[in-house]
Write a protein that holds these residues in place. Structure first.
Motif, PDB file in Angstrom:
ATOM      1  N   ALA A  95       0.834  -1.209   0.000  1.00  0.00           N
ATOM      2  CA  ALA A  95       0.000   0.000   0.000  1.00  0.00           C
ATOM      3  C   ALA A  95       0.866   1.255   0.000  1.00  0.00           C
ATOM      4  N   ALA A  96       2.012   1.193   0.690  1.00  0.00           N
ATOM      5  CA  ALA A  96       2.931   2.331   0.692  1.00  0.00           C
ATOM      6  C   ALA A  96       3.526   2.558  -0.696  1.00  0.00           C
ATOM      7  N   LEU A  97       3.850   1.474  -1.394  1.00  0.00           N
ATOM      8  CA  LEU A  97       4.350   1.596  -2.766  1.00  0.00           C
ATOM      9  C   LEU A  97       3.270   2.176  -3.677  1.00  0.00           C
ATOM     10  N   TYR A  98       2.042   1.774  -3.449  1.00  0.00           N
ATOM     11  CA  TYR A  98       0.912   2.318  -4.216  1.00  0.00           C
ATOM     12  C   TYR A  98       0.794   3.829  -3.989  1.00  0.00           C
ATOM     13  N   THR A  99       0.882   4.232  -2.728  1.00  0.00           N
ATOM     14  CA  THR A  99       0.794   5.666  -2.410  1.00  0.00           C
ATOM     15  C   THR A  99       1.939   6.433  -3.058  1.00  0.00           C
ATOM     16  N   ASP A 100       3.141   5.849  -3.028  1.00  0.00           N
ATOM     17  CA  ASP A 100       4.290   6.488  -3.686  1.00  0.00           C
ATOM     18  C   ASP A 100       4.003   6.731  -5.170  1.00  0.00           C
ATOM     19  N   MET A 101       3.463   5.727  -5.846  1.00  0.00           N
ATOM     20  CA  MET A 101       3.221   5.850  -7.277  1.00  0.00           C
ATOM     21  C   MET A 101       2.137   6.882  -7.572  1.00  0.00           C
ATOM     22  N   VAL A 102       1.094   6.905  -6.752  1.00  0.00           N
ATOM     23  CA  VAL A 102       0.041   7.911  -6.932  1.00  0.00           C
ATOM     24  C   VAL A 102       0.605   9.306  -6.708  1.00  0.00           C
ATOM     25  N   ALA A 103       1.468   9.438  -5.706  1.00  0.00           N
ATOM     26  CA  ALA A 103       2.037  10.749  -5.382  1.00  0.00           C
ATOM     27  C   ALA A 103       2.923  11.268  -6.509  1.00  0.00           C
ATOM     28  N   ILE A 104       3.776  10.405  -7.062  1.00  0.00           N
ATOM     29  CA  ILE A 104       4.670  10.918  -8.106  1.00  0.00           C
ATOM     30  C   ILE A 104       3.914  11.146  -9.420  1.00  0.00           C
ATOM     31  N   ARG A 105       2.831  10.411  -9.634  1.00  0.00           N
ATOM     32  CA  ARG A 105       2.019  10.722 -10.817  1.00  0.00           C
ATOM     33  C   ARG A 105       1.378  12.100 -10.654  1.00  0.00           C
ATOM     34  N   ARG A 106       0.984  12.418  -9.427  1.00  0.00           N
ATOM     35  CA  ARG A 106       0.397  13.730  -9.182  1.00  0.00           C
ATOM     36  C   ARG A 106       1.458  14.827  -9.330  1.00  0.00           C
TER      37      ARG A 106
END
Length: 377
Positions: free
Chosen positions: A46-57
């Protein structure tokens, strides 16, 4: 390059690619690489998922800032989030990163201030941060030059007897550059602890990868005596595992590794590029089905996580970084004119001093002209 040349059919593994999570979110066991991610539980995913969402933003926000005239240029990483986060989170703090201009997701992992990520692209500085504070060199614009820097740094690690590693990032197009091949030669000759991480995003600006090579990019490494790993670059767990394997090889004295992360650049090469002029829209749609964020979300949902809660938590982090990013850019102070001469060389340099003096005299004439015009009035 056709899709079949690069990626597995949707939902199924490709024997040529290390893949731990399929495009539709199923866990695909791998006898060799599973043990490298045994510690990655649901919370870590889930932390990796959040990282990916954050850098896409971050990527989307930076693109918007460029379109609004706040940045001169921006190189999007849309579609390459898994390759950057997976590899970036595998690194230790004392490892050193040598990146191109597109690895803003890796910069995020290293803790680079959001404003500093954009400082160069706003034209406010020649580099964004102190490389030794974060163990990450500032982005290299010259294609492939960072690979030589990484090989040299890694040779230094070996000579000093350290157990750190260097990692360098570059694209498929860079493999045609002499610097990359020279770096591979030196790394192999000295068995330097360096990881060559190639993000094969299928396009070197407007040229497809099939013009760069008629075989798999990873196969080139064998010609230098360097072992290679070909990994699904849209699978964050596989990228994490592959990078851990390569780093372990480097730390234990077994020399360099070449990783080809097969991914796709879903956006333009930079905001000055129009990919619709050279790229088939059907190709883009096919790769969207392999979106790295959607893939991990499907996997976590299948494991019992609430997708709405997952998206909400990640969205909150994305909103936070986007707000910080925009505020940092808007509030960024303009540099003083003569600051352009700072931090060019590590030691005093007479050639630069002469330029500084001449430029100062040039600017002073405008001040003198203005003063004389004021006196005449």
């Amino acid at each position: 390059m056709s899709l079949n040349d690069a990626q597995p059919a949707a939902g199924g593994p490709d024997e040529e690619l290390i893949q731990l999570i399929s495009p539709t979110g199923e866990r695909t066991p791998h006898p060799e690489y599973d043990r490298w991610v045994e510690d990655v539980d649901d919370d870590a995913l889930a932390a990796l998922y959040t990282d990916m969402v954050a850098i896409r933003r971050i990527d989307n926000e930076a693109t918007a800032l460029q379109r609004q005239g706040e940045l001169a240029l921006w190189p999007p990483l849309l579609g390459q989030e898994a390759a950057q986060i997976g590899s970036g989170r595998a690194l230790r703090r004392d490892d050193f990163v040598f990146a191109s201009y597109r690895e803003n997701g890796v910069a995020y992992c290293r803790g680079v201030d959001f404003s500093d990520i954009l400082r160069v692209w706003r034209g406010n500085a020649s580099s964004g941060w102190d490389p030794f504070e974060l163990n990450m060199a500032t982005p290299q614009i010259i294609i492939g030059a960072q690979t030589l820097h990484a090989a040299g740094y890694a040779m230094g690690i070996k000579f000093d007897g350290g157990d750190q590693a260097a990692i360098t990032y570059f694209g498929d197009g860079a493999t045609s550059q002499g610097d990359v091949n020279e770096a591979l030669v030196f790394a192999a000759s000295y068995q330097a602890p360096v990881v060559f991480f190639c993000q094969n995003n299928q396009w070197a600006i407007s040229e497809p990868v099939r013009l760069q090579t008629h075989t798999r990019i990873v196969d080139r490494a064998a010609g230098f005596g360097i072992p290679g790993i070909r990994v699904d670059g849209n699978d964050v767990l596989a990228c994490l595992a592959a990078t851990r394997v390569a780093l372990d090889r480097a730390r234990t004295g077994n020399g360099p590794t070449f990783i080809e992360a097969v991914t796709y650049r879903m956006g333009p090469h930079t905001t000055a590029d129009d990919p619709t002029r050279y790229r088939d829209a059907n190709e883009l749609e096919a790769w969207k089905a392999r979106d790295p964020i959607a893939r991990l979300e499907a996997h976590l949902t299948a494991r019992g996580m609430d997708p709405a809660r997952l998206a909400e938590d990640a969205g909150r982090r994305a909103d936070e970084v986007a707000a910080q990013l925009r505020k940092g850019v808007i509030d960024m102070e303009e540099p003083e004119t003569m600051e352009v001469f700072e931090h060019v060389y590590a030691a005093p340099h007479s050639w630069l001093d002469r330029q500084r003096e001449q430029y100062g005299l040039y600017l002073n004439q405008f001040t003198a002209d203005a003063a004389s015009e004021g006196g005449a009035r």
